[in-house]
Design an enzyme around this catalytic site. Structure first.
Site, PDB file in Angstrom:
ATOM      1  N   GLY A 146       0.814  -1.216   0.000  1.00 35.84           N
ATOM      2  CA  GLY A 146       0.000   0.000   0.000  1.00 35.84           C
ATOM      3  C   GLY A 146       0.845   1.262   0.000  1.00 35.84           C
ATOM      4  O   GLY A 146       0.530   2.225  -0.703  1.00 35.84           O
ATOM      5  N   CYS A 147       1.925   1.235   0.759  1.00 37.74           N
ATOM      6  CA  CYS A 147       2.798   2.409   0.847  1.00 37.74           C
ATOM      7  C   CYS A 147       3.549   2.632  -0.463  1.00 37.74           C
ATOM      8  O   CYS A 147       3.779   3.761  -0.879  1.00 37.74           O
ATOM      9  CB  CYS A 147       3.778   2.245   2.011  1.00 37.74           C
ATOM     10  SG  CYS A 147       2.931   2.082   3.595  1.00 37.74           S
TER      11      CYS A 147
END
Length: 197
Positions: A91-92
């Site tokens: 996600g990052c």
């Protein structure tokens, strides 16, 4: 002989009791914040809101050099400060890649980008190099930047919650408390378009 309990006496007694409890709680919080510096800051401050002054913090960037946020704010029309949980996670990575892929358009609109997580300088440097991010990543290992912006950790972890703040003229003009991974850049550009329309 005891005084009769009148409503006035009860009110005074209740107020004194409440004051005493308030003093005790304040003393207890001060005690724990002295022993554990992160205790008071961890949940005491709400995230910054639109109109709030942007924190003029300093912190280490991915190169190991000190980044002065106030200087960044002063050098660009807008500054996006975005928080992510952990370098290298899916996600990052998607969030950072969204900003990387739109970086030319963002800079054309006068946006400086700063990413922040609690990862080390080495981890941030490796993450930046692996993904070819053209912007600075902050190693907020002591959570100083998180606390300044009022960004909480995910429960039971040291990881910053995913949030983003757009700053203009030293003030927060947009606060995103549930920042998108894949649409972060699009959300920022949409906000800027609305602000300038």
């Amino acid at each position: 002989m005891n005084s009769p309990k009148t409503p006035e006496n009860s009110a005074v007694s209740g107020t004194s009791s409440a004051r005493g409890r308030g003093r005790f709680c304040a003393a207890l919080a001060a005690f724990f914040s002295f022993l554990l510096p992160g205790f008071a800051a961890s949940g005491a401050k709400s995230p910054l809101a639109v109109g709030d002054a942007a924190p003029a913090v300093v912190a280490l960037g991915d190169s190991g050099a000190v980044v002065n946020f106030a200087s960044v704010y002063a050098g660009q029309r807008y500054t996006l400060v975005y928080f992510y949980p952990k370098a290298g996670t899916s996600g990052c990575t998607a969030q950072g890649c969204s900003l990387r892929d739109a970086y030319e358009e963002l800079t054309d609109r006068g946006v400086a980008v700063i990413g922040v997580s609690t990862d080390s300088v080495e981890a941030q440097r490796a993450f930046k190099e692996a993904q070819s991010y053209p912007f600075t990543l902050i190693a907020d290992t002591d959570k100083k930047v998180m606390h300044a912006f009022g960004v909480p950790s995910y429960r039971g972890t040291n990881y910053a919650q995913r949030q983003a703040f757009l700053i203009k003229g030293g003030k927060v003009v947009w606060a995103d408390y549930k920042a998108s991974t894949t649409e972060q850049a699009a959300d920022v550009l949409k906000v800027i378009a609305n602000l300038e329309s």
